[in-house]
Design a protein around this motif. Structure first.
Motif, PDB file in Angstrom:
ATOM      1  N   ALA A 237       0.837  -1.201   0.000  1.00 12.16           N
ATOM      2  CA  ALA A 237       0.000   0.000   0.000  1.00 12.16           C
ATOM      3  C   ALA A 237       0.873   1.254   0.000  1.00 12.16           C
ATOM      4  CB  ALA A 237      -0.928  -0.006   1.212  1.00 12.16           C
ATOM      5  N   THR A 238       1.979   1.217   0.727  1.00 11.45           N
ATOM      6  CA  THR A 238       2.892   2.350   0.767  1.00 11.45           C
ATOM      7  C   THR A 238       3.480   2.606  -0.613  1.00 11.45           C
ATOM      8  OG1 THR A 238       3.442   1.861   3.065  1.00 11.45           O
ATOM      9  CG2 THR A 238       4.976   3.265   1.860  1.00 11.45           C
ATOM     10  N   ALA A 239       3.873   1.543  -1.326  1.00 12.17           N
ATOM     11  CA  ALA A 239       4.436   1.688  -2.668  1.00 12.17           C
ATOM     12  C   ALA A 239       3.399   2.261  -3.629  1.00 12.17           C
ATOM     13  CB  ALA A 239       4.955   0.346  -3.165  1.00 12.17           C
ATOM     14  N   VAL A 240       2.149   1.799  -3.524  1.00 10.99           N
ATOM     15  CA  VAL A 240       1.092   2.293  -4.400  1.00 10.99           C
ATOM     16  C   VAL A 240       0.830   3.778  -4.144  1.00 10.99           C
ATOM     17  CG1 VAL A 240      -1.370   2.116  -4.941  1.00 10.99           C
ATOM     18  CG2 VAL A 240       0.012   0.047  -4.733  1.00 10.99           C
ATOM     19  N   VAL A 241       0.760   4.156  -2.888  1.00 13.65           N
ATOM     20  CA  VAL A 241       0.535   5.560  -2.552  1.00 13.65           C
ATOM     21  C   VAL A 241       1.716   6.414  -3.029  1.00 13.65           C
ATOM     22  CG1 VAL A 241       0.331   7.202  -0.636  1.00 13.65           C
ATOM     23  CG2 VAL A 241      -1.014   5.107  -0.623  1.00 13.65           C
ATOM     24  N   GLY A 242       2.936   5.915  -2.852  1.00 11.98           N
ATOM     25  CA  GLY A 242       4.115   6.649  -3.311  1.00 11.98           C
ATOM     26  C   GLY A 242       4.103   6.844  -4.808  1.00 11.98           C
ATOM     27  N   LEU A 243       3.757   5.805  -5.554  1.00 11.33           N
ATOM     28  CA  LEU A 243       3.684   5.926  -7.017  1.00 11.33           C
ATOM     29  C   LEU A 243       2.578   6.890  -7.430  1.00 11.33           C
ATOM     30  CD1 LEU A 243       4.295   2.225  -8.125  1.00 11.33           C
ATOM     31  CD2 LEU A 243       5.820   4.196  -8.423  1.00 11.33           C
ATOM     32  N   ALA A 244       1.447   6.861  -6.734  1.00  5.39           N
ATOM     33  CA  ALA A 244       0.353   7.782  -7.057  1.00  5.39           C
ATOM     34  C   ALA A 244       0.791   9.228  -6.839  1.00  5.39           C
ATOM     35  CB  ALA A 244      -0.872   7.459  -6.211  1.00  5.39           C
ATOM     36  N   VAL A 245       1.490   9.481  -5.750  1.00  4.37           N
ATOM     37  CA  VAL A 245       1.970  10.839  -5.470  1.00  4.37           C
ATOM     38  C   VAL A 245       2.976  11.270  -6.538  1.00  4.37           C
ATOM     39  CG1 VAL A 245       3.328  12.237  -3.857  1.00  4.37           C
ATOM     40  CG2 VAL A 245       1.505  10.752  -3.001  1.00  4.37           C
ATOM     41  N   LEU A 246       3.900  10.375  -6.893  1.00  2.32           N
ATOM     42  CA  LEU A 246       4.869  10.706  -7.946  1.00  2.32           C
ATOM     43  C   LEU A 246       4.163  10.966  -9.271  1.00  2.32           C
ATOM     44  CD1 LEU A 246       7.808   8.245  -7.226  1.00  2.32           C
ATOM     45  CD2 LEU A 246       7.820  10.720  -6.999  1.00  2.32           C
TER      46      LEU A 246
ATOM     47  N   LEU B 177       1.106  12.145  -9.671  1.00  2.00           N
ATOM     48  CA  LEU B 177       0.460  13.460  -9.582  1.00  2.00           C
ATOM     49  C   LEU B 177       1.473  14.592  -9.769  1.00  2.00           C
ATOM     50  CD1 LEU B 177      -2.006  12.925  -6.609  1.00  2.00           C
ATOM     51  CD2 LEU B 177      -2.609  13.338  -8.998  1.00  2.00           C
ATOM     52  N   VAL B 178       2.615  14.457  -9.123  1.00  5.02           N
ATOM     53  CA  VAL B 178       3.653  15.492  -9.242  1.00  5.02           C
ATOM     54  C   VAL B 178       4.135  15.574 -10.686  1.00  5.02           C
ATOM     55  CG1 VAL B 178       6.003  16.127  -8.556  1.00  5.02           C
ATOM     56  CG2 VAL B 178       4.360  15.382  -6.830  1.00  5.02           C
ATOM     57  N   ALA B 179       4.386  14.414 -11.311  1.00  4.39           N
ATOM     58  CA  ALA B 179       4.845  14.408 -12.710  1.00  4.39           C
ATOM     59  C   ALA B 179       3.789  15.027 -13.620  1.00  4.39           C
ATOM     60  CB  ALA B 179       5.168  12.976 -13.136  1.00  4.39           C
ATOM     61  N   GLY B 180       2.521  14.700 -13.366  1.00  2.74           N
ATOM     62  CA  GLY B 180       1.428  15.281 -14.176  1.00  2.74           C
ATOM     63  C   GLY B 180       1.362  16.792 -14.034  1.00  2.74           C
ATOM     64  N   LEU B 181       1.521  17.274 -12.835  1.00  4.15           N
ATOM     65  CA  LEU B 181       1.505  18.727 -12.614  1.00  4.15           C
ATOM     66  C   LEU B 181       2.677  19.410 -13.284  1.00  4.15           C
ATOM     67  CD1 LEU B 181       0.378  18.918  -8.870  1.00  4.15           C
ATOM     68  CD2 LEU B 181      -0.952  19.598 -10.878  1.00  4.15           C
ATOM     69  N   LEU B 182       3.840  18.782 -13.219  1.00  2.00           N
ATOM     70  CA  LEU B 182       5.031  19.381 -13.835  1.00  2.00           C
ATOM     71  C   LEU B 182       4.946  19.370 -15.347  1.00  2.00           C
ATOM     72  CD1 LEU B 182       7.880  17.979 -11.558  1.00  2.00           C
ATOM     73  CD2 LEU B 182       6.989  20.311 -11.638  1.00  2.00           C
ATOM     74  N   MET B 183       4.323  18.360 -15.918  1.00  2.00           N
ATOM     75  CA  MET B 183       4.217  18.269 -17.382  1.00  2.00           C
ATOM     76  C   MET B 183       3.182  19.244 -17.933  1.00  2.00           C
ATOM     77  SD  MET B 183       4.695  14.259 -18.032  1.00  2.00           S
ATOM     78  CE  MET B 183       5.589  14.252 -19.570  1.00  2.00           C
ATOM     79  N   ARG B 184       2.223  19.665 -17.126  1.00  2.00           N
ATOM     80  CA  ARG B 184       1.212  20.607 -17.587  1.00  2.00           C
ATOM     81  C   ARG B 184       1.791  21.977 -17.871  1.00  2.00           C
ATOM     82  NH1 ARG B 184      -4.073  20.781 -14.145  1.00  2.00           N
ATOM     83  NH2 ARG B 184      -4.817  21.853 -16.000  1.00  2.00           N
ATOM     84  N   ARG B 185       2.848  22.306 -17.213  1.00  2.00           N
ATOM     85  CA  ARG B 185       3.466  23.624 -17.388  1.00  2.00           C
ATOM     86  C   ARG B 185       4.126  23.640 -18.701  1.00  2.00           C
ATOM     87  NH1 ARG B 185       5.832  25.739 -11.704  1.00  2.00           N
ATOM     88  NH2 ARG B 185       4.010  25.344 -10.511  1.00  2.00           N
TER      89      ARG B 185
END
Length: 110
Positions: free
Chosen positions: A91-100, A102-110
């Motif tokens: 569960a920790t790995a899944v949550v970590g990947l989800a957060v990464l 989201l961050v990658a998606g936000l950075l790519m939108r710029r």
């Protein structure tokens, strides 16, 4: 006729000297006025800087006081989070990947 020109020249010279003296007096008065204004502005800016420094010190002291009170609570929550992460690695790995993601998606939108 030479004396008329001489008198006229003397009068003009006297008028110019009077005007120069008057201008010197005005410049002197302006220098004094500017000096007073500059001194007042300097004193005012020093007062504002002192007030700002006092306010910043108060804010810093308040922040440090709150942080001092919050550190034990943060440490407790950190220990709990580590325990949950150790108990549930998938569960920790899944949550970590989800957060990464989201961050990658936000950075790519710029």
């Amino acid at each position: 006729m030479a004396s008329t020109f001489s008198k006229l020249r003397d009068n003009m010279t006297d008028d110019l000297e009077d005007q120069i003296a008057s201008l010197r007096h005005e410049v002197s008065s302006l220098k004094k006025a500017l000096s007073k204004r500059g001194a007042a502005a300097l004193a005012d800016s020093r007062e504002h800087a002192s007030e700002f420094r006092d306010h910043a010190t108060d804010l810093y002291d308040d922040f440090m006081s709150r942080m001092h009170d919050a550190v034990p609570n943060l440490q407790k929550h950190g220990r709990e989070m580590r325990k949950v992460a150790r108990d549930n690695p998938v569960a920790t790995a899944v949550v970590g990947l989800a957060v990464l993601g989201l961050v990658a998606g936000l950075l790519m939108r710029r």
